[in-house]
Design a protein around this motif. Structure first.
Motif, mmCIF file in Angstrom:
data_model
loop_
_atom_site.group_PDB
_atom_site.id
_atom_site.type_symbol
_atom_site.label_atom_id
_atom_site.label_comp_id
_atom_site.label_asym_id
_atom_site.label_seq_id
_atom_site.Cartn_x
_atom_site.Cartn_y
_atom_site.Cartn_z
ATOM 1 N N ASP A 160 -5.476 -4.994 -31.065
ATOM 2 C CA ASP A 160 -6.706 -5.623 -31.857
ATOM 3 C C ASP A 160 -6.072 -6.039 -33.069
ATOM 4 O O ASP A 160 -5.780 -5.154 -33.929
ATOM 5 C CB ASP A 160 -7.957 -4.969 -31.915
ATOM 6 N N PRO A 161 -6.403 -7.356 -33.730
ATOM 7 C CA PRO A 161 -5.996 -7.566 -35.015
ATOM 8 C C PRO A 161 -6.726 -6.771 -36.465
ATOM 9 O O PRO A 161 -6.312 -6.459 -37.158
ATOM 10 C CB PRO A 161 -6.554 -9.027 -35.496
ATOM 11 N N LYS A 162 -8.029 -6.188 -36.136
ATOM 12 C CA LYS A 162 -8.602 -5.307 -36.804
ATOM 13 C C LYS A 162 -8.012 -3.965 -37.071
ATOM 14 O O LYS A 162 -8.189 -3.204 -38.012
ATOM 15 C CB LYS A 162 -9.694 -4.877 -36.409
ATOM 16 N N TYR A 163 -6.890 -3.496 -36.096
ATOM 17 C CA TYR A 163 -6.206 -2.397 -36.211
ATOM 18 C C TYR A 163 -5.425 -2.275 -37.279
ATOM 19 O O TYR A 163 -5.195 -1.407 -38.098
ATOM 20 C CB TYR A 163 -5.456 -2.055 -34.673
ATOM 21 N N LYS A 164 -4.723 -3.351 -37.563
ATOM 22 C CA LYS A 164 -3.696 -3.644 -38.742
ATOM 23 C C LYS A 164 -4.510 -3.583 -40.045
ATOM 24 O O LYS A 164 -4.087 -2.907 -41.188
ATOM 25 C CB LYS A 164 -2.908 -4.827 -38.649
ATOM 26 N N TYR A 165 -5.783 -4.258 -40.018
ATOM 27 C CA TYR A 165 -6.753 -4.207 -41.200
ATOM 28 C C TYR A 165 -7.065 -2.590 -41.367
ATOM 29 O O TYR A 165 -6.873 -2.296 -42.647
ATOM 30 C CB TYR A 165 -7.805 -4.884 -40.765
ATOM 31 N N PHE A 166 -7.225 -1.968 -40.362
ATOM 32 C CA PHE A 166 -7.820 -0.281 -40.824
ATOM 33 C C PHE A 166 -6.635 0.326 -41.273
ATOM 34 O O PHE A 166 -6.689 0.996 -42.042
ATOM 35 C CB PHE A 166 -8.238 0.164 -39.333
ATOM 36 N N ILE A 167 -5.207 0.044 -40.922
ATOM 37 C CA ILE A 167 -3.843 0.680 -41.408
ATOM 38 C C ILE A 167 -3.822 0.453 -42.490
ATOM 39 O O ILE A 167 -3.448 1.164 -43.517
ATOM 40 C CB ILE A 167 -2.636 0.444 -40.205
#
Length: 67
Positions: A47-54
Motif C-alpha cells: 500500500d502507498p500509505k506504508y511508505k508514508y508511515f515509514i
C-alpha cells in the motif's frame, strides 16, 4: 465549564497525523495516536500509505531541537 476542565491537558500531537489526541503510545520521544497506530498495523506493505508511515516514523529517531 469549570476550572477543572481548563486545567486538563488537551493531549499530545501525533507525529503521523500532526493532530492533537488524548490517547496513543509513546515511541522514544514521540507520540503516535491510537487511530494512526491501528491504521499502521492494518496497512499492507504494498500500500502507498506504508511508505508514508515509514517516512513519518523516521522522525522518531531524530528528537526535536528546542532553541
Amino acid at each position: 465549564m469549570n476550572s477543572e476542565d481548563l486545567k486538563k491537558p488537551a493531549g499530545e500531537t501525533c507525529i503521523i497525523c500532526d493532530t492533537e489526541k488524548a490517547k496513543g503510545i509513546h515511541l522514544y520521544t514521540s507520540f503516535v495516536c491510537t487511530d494512526c497506530e491501528i491504521d499502521m498495523i492494518q496497512t499492507e506493505t504494498e500500500d502507498p500509505k506504508y511508505k508514508y508511515f515509514i517516512d513519518k516514523l523516521r522522525r522518531v529517531k531524530t528528537p526535536p531541537l528546542y532553541s
